[in-house]
Design an enzyme around this catalytic site. Structure first.
Site, PDB file in Angstrom:
ATOM      1  N   SER A  90       0.867  -1.191   0.000  1.00  0.00           N
ATOM      2  CA  SER A  90       0.000   0.000   0.000  1.00  0.00           C
ATOM      3  C   SER A  90       0.896   1.231   0.000  1.00  0.00           C
ATOM      4  O   SER A  90       2.059   1.162   0.427  1.00  0.00           O
ATOM      5  CB  SER A  90      -0.869   0.006   1.259  1.00  0.00           C
ATOM      6  OG  SER A  90      -1.531   1.251   1.421  1.00  0.00           O
ATOM      7  N   TYR A 134      -1.804  -0.705  10.395  1.00  0.00           N
ATOM      8  CA  TYR A 134      -1.864  -0.946   8.950  1.00  0.00           C
ATOM      9  C   TYR A 134      -0.562  -0.501   8.277  1.00  0.00           C
ATOM     10  O   TYR A 134       0.000  -1.242   7.454  1.00  0.00           O
ATOM     11  CB  TYR A 134      -3.064  -0.196   8.352  1.00  0.00           C
ATOM     12  CG  TYR A 134      -3.333  -0.499   6.904  1.00  0.00           C
ATOM     13  CD1 TYR A 134      -3.888  -1.716   6.519  1.00  0.00           C
ATOM     14  CD2 TYR A 134      -3.035   0.427   5.910  1.00  0.00           C
ATOM     15  CE1 TYR A 134      -4.140  -2.002   5.179  1.00  0.00           C
ATOM     16  CE2 TYR A 134      -3.288   0.157   4.570  1.00  0.00           C
ATOM     17  CZ  TYR A 134      -3.845  -1.063   4.207  1.00  0.00           C
ATOM     18  OH  TYR A 134      -4.088  -1.340   2.879  1.00  0.00           O
TER      19      TYR A 134
HETATM   20  N1  LIG Z   1      -8.730  -0.517  -0.854  1.00  0.00           N
HETATM   21  C1  LIG Z   1      -7.654   0.242  -0.717  1.00  0.00           C
HETATM   22  O1  LIG Z   1      -7.761   1.497  -0.654  1.00  0.00           O
HETATM   23  C2  LIG Z   1      -6.294  -0.387  -0.694  1.00  0.00           C
HETATM   24  C3  LIG Z   1      -5.182   0.436  -0.946  1.00  0.00           C
HETATM   25  C4  LIG Z   1      -3.915  -0.126  -0.909  1.00  0.00           C
HETATM   26  C5  LIG Z   1      -3.764  -1.474  -0.636  1.00  0.00           C
HETATM   27  N2  LIG Z   1      -4.869  -2.243  -0.380  1.00  0.00           N
HETATM   28  C6  LIG Z   1      -4.638  -3.648  -0.076  1.00  0.00           C
HETATM   29  O2  LIG Z   1      -5.210  -4.428  -1.104  1.00  0.00           O
HETATM   30  C7  LIG Z   1      -5.600  -5.695  -0.586  1.00  0.00           C
HETATM   31  C8  LIG Z   1      -7.047  -5.959  -0.956  1.00  0.00           C
HETATM   32  O3  LIG Z   1      -7.840  -4.966  -0.315  1.00  0.00           O
HETATM   33  P1  LIG Z   1      -9.325  -4.610  -0.780  1.00  0.00           P
HETATM   34  O4  LIG Z   1      -9.466  -3.140  -0.615  1.00  0.00           O
HETATM   35  O5  LIG Z   1      -9.615  -5.260  -2.076  1.00  0.00           O
HETATM   36  O6  LIG Z   1     -10.131  -5.260   0.438  1.00  0.00           O
HETATM   37  P2  LIG Z   1     -11.480  -6.130   0.488  1.00  0.00           P
HETATM   38  O7  LIG Z   1     -11.887  -6.094   1.915  1.00  0.00           O
HETATM   39  O8  LIG Z   1     -12.442  -5.649  -0.549  1.00  0.00           O
HETATM   40  O9  LIG Z   1     -10.978  -7.592   0.082  1.00  0.00           O
HETATM   41  C9  LIG Z   1     -10.093  -8.296   0.927  1.00  0.00           C
HETATM   42  C10 LIG Z   1     -10.370  -9.764   0.807  1.00  0.00           C
HETATM   43  O10 LIG Z   1      -9.428 -10.457   1.636  1.00  0.00           O
HETATM   44  C11 LIG Z   1     -10.137 -11.490   2.307  1.00  0.00           C
HETATM   45  N3  LIG Z   1      -9.461 -11.808   3.563  1.00  0.00           N
HETATM   46  C12 LIG Z   1      -9.236 -10.990   4.622  1.00  0.00           C
HETATM   47  N4  LIG Z   1      -8.625 -11.652   5.595  1.00  0.00           N
HETATM   48  C13 LIG Z   1      -8.465 -12.935   5.167  1.00  0.00           C
HETATM   49  C14 LIG Z   1      -7.899 -14.095   5.748  1.00  0.00           C
HETATM   50  N5  LIG Z   1      -7.405 -14.102   7.001  1.00  0.00           N
HETATM   51  N6  LIG Z   1      -7.879 -15.231   5.007  1.00  0.00           N
HETATM   52  C15 LIG Z   1      -8.392 -15.258   3.756  1.00  0.00           C
HETATM   53  N7  LIG Z   1      -8.959 -14.185   3.171  1.00  0.00           N
HETATM   54  C16 LIG Z   1      -8.983 -13.036   3.869  1.00  0.00           C
HETATM   55  C17 LIG Z   1     -11.532 -10.931   2.572  1.00  0.00           C
HETATM   56  O11 LIG Z   1     -12.478 -11.960   2.810  1.00  0.00           O
HETATM   57  C18 LIG Z   1     -11.780 -10.173   1.267  1.00  0.00           C
HETATM   58  O12 LIG Z   1     -12.400 -10.983   0.300  1.00  0.00           O
HETATM   59  C19 LIG Z   1      -5.353  -5.631   0.928  1.00  0.00           C
HETATM   60  O13 LIG Z   1      -4.111  -6.240   1.216  1.00  0.00           O
HETATM   61  C20 LIG Z   1      -5.302  -4.145   1.198  1.00  0.00           C
HETATM   62  O14 LIG Z   1      -4.551  -3.848   2.341  1.00  0.00           O
HETATM   63  C21 LIG Z   1      -6.122  -1.733  -0.413  1.00  0.00           C
END
Ligand SMILES: NC(=O)c1ccc[n+]([C@@H]2O[C@H](COP(=O)([O-])OP(=O)(O)OC[C@H]3O[C@@H](n4cnc5c(N)ncnc54)[C@H](O)[C@@H]3O)[C@@H](O)[C@H]2O)c1
Length: 239
Positions: free
Chosen positions: A135, A148
């Protein structure tokens, strides 16, 4: 640009939602065969897709899930680690329970480690690629984001260490700013709809992931690709 991902065997964690789901759809559109790992139900079906239910923090379930995907597709060429949680965003450090800090580190860091650990033999055989979701929070912060940010900084450092530790495998990470996903909506709500606030789409992130998974990026290894609309490039100089 031709990515030449057709037929590749890909494992995507966090495949049920947001960025992971967008990556699954993008790899399938390129003709790849995809295993999706999540603890939630994944809304994808098809002959080239295998859903595996697992929690990335549970080593036995990760080992079984990785084995099931590699078994179905005869190996693994690419692993994409998207599973993650944001944790107690907005809580000052003095009020953050150690258990909440540990929970974020366990999913976001240990979870990525376990998936790569168990995929490593197949990835080494295939001379494959890993792309981890870090991130922009590895490099910048807002108040109330200590767990985070610490977890994403660890993913960037682990990316470099894995690239060194697995000489036959390319390992990179992507570092997006805010992406419109259920996670971001839960944390930030209507701010995401403010046109003055730069928000990216899940497809923007998937494009970076597919490029880093493909041979087009064969010279890129151990790197963190920061995609934040240039926000972090601006200094505090008053001009
Ligand atoms: N959304 C943002 O703004 C953003 C920005 C930068 C990085 N990210 C990173 O991108 C990645 C995806 O985030 P997102 O925004 O798509 O989130 P999201 O919540 O939409 O999706 C995350 C998925 O991970 C799964 N998950 C969580 N914990 C788990 C576990 N212990 N075992 C198996 N599955 C698990 C959840 O069920 C979900 O389907 C994350 O690592 C997040 O930190 C997100």
């Amino acid at each position: 640009m031709r990515l030449d991902l057709a037929g590749k065997a890909v494992l995507v964690t966090g495949a049920a939602s947001g960025i992971g789901l967008a990556c699954v759809e993008a790899f399938l559109a390129e003709g790849a065969r995809v295993g999706g790992l999540d603890r939630a139900t994944i809304p994808v079906v098809g002959d080239d897709f295998l859903a595996v239910h697992a929690d990335v923090t549970d080593e036995r379930s990760v080992a079984a899930a990785v084995g099931a995907v590699a078994g179905r597709f005869g190996g693994l060429d690419v692993v994409v680690g998207c599973a993650g949680i944001s944790g107690p965003v907005g809580t000052p450090v003095a009020e953050t329970p150690a258990a909440d800090f540990a929970a974020v580190m366990t999913v976001n860091v240990t979870g990525q480690f376990l998936v790569v650990k168990h995929a490593a033999p197949w990835l080494t055989e295939a001379r494959g690629a890993v792309v981890l979701l870090a991130s922009d929070s590895a490099f910048t912060s807002a108040p109330g984001m200590v767990p985070y940010c610490a977890s994403k900084g660890a993913v960037v450092a682990m990316t470099r260490a894995l690239a060194v530790d697995l000489p036959q495998v390319r390992v990179n990470c992507v570092c997006p700013s805010v992406v419109d996903t259920p996670m971001a909506r839960d944390d930030l709500g209507a701010v995401l709809d403010d046109p003055a606030f730069p928000v990216q789409a899940t497809e923007d992130v998937a494009s970076h992931v597919l490029y880093l998974a493909s041979a087009r990026s064969r010279t890129v290894n151990g790197q963190a690709v920061l995609a934040d609309f240039g926000v972090s490039a601006r200094s505090g100089f008053p001009a």
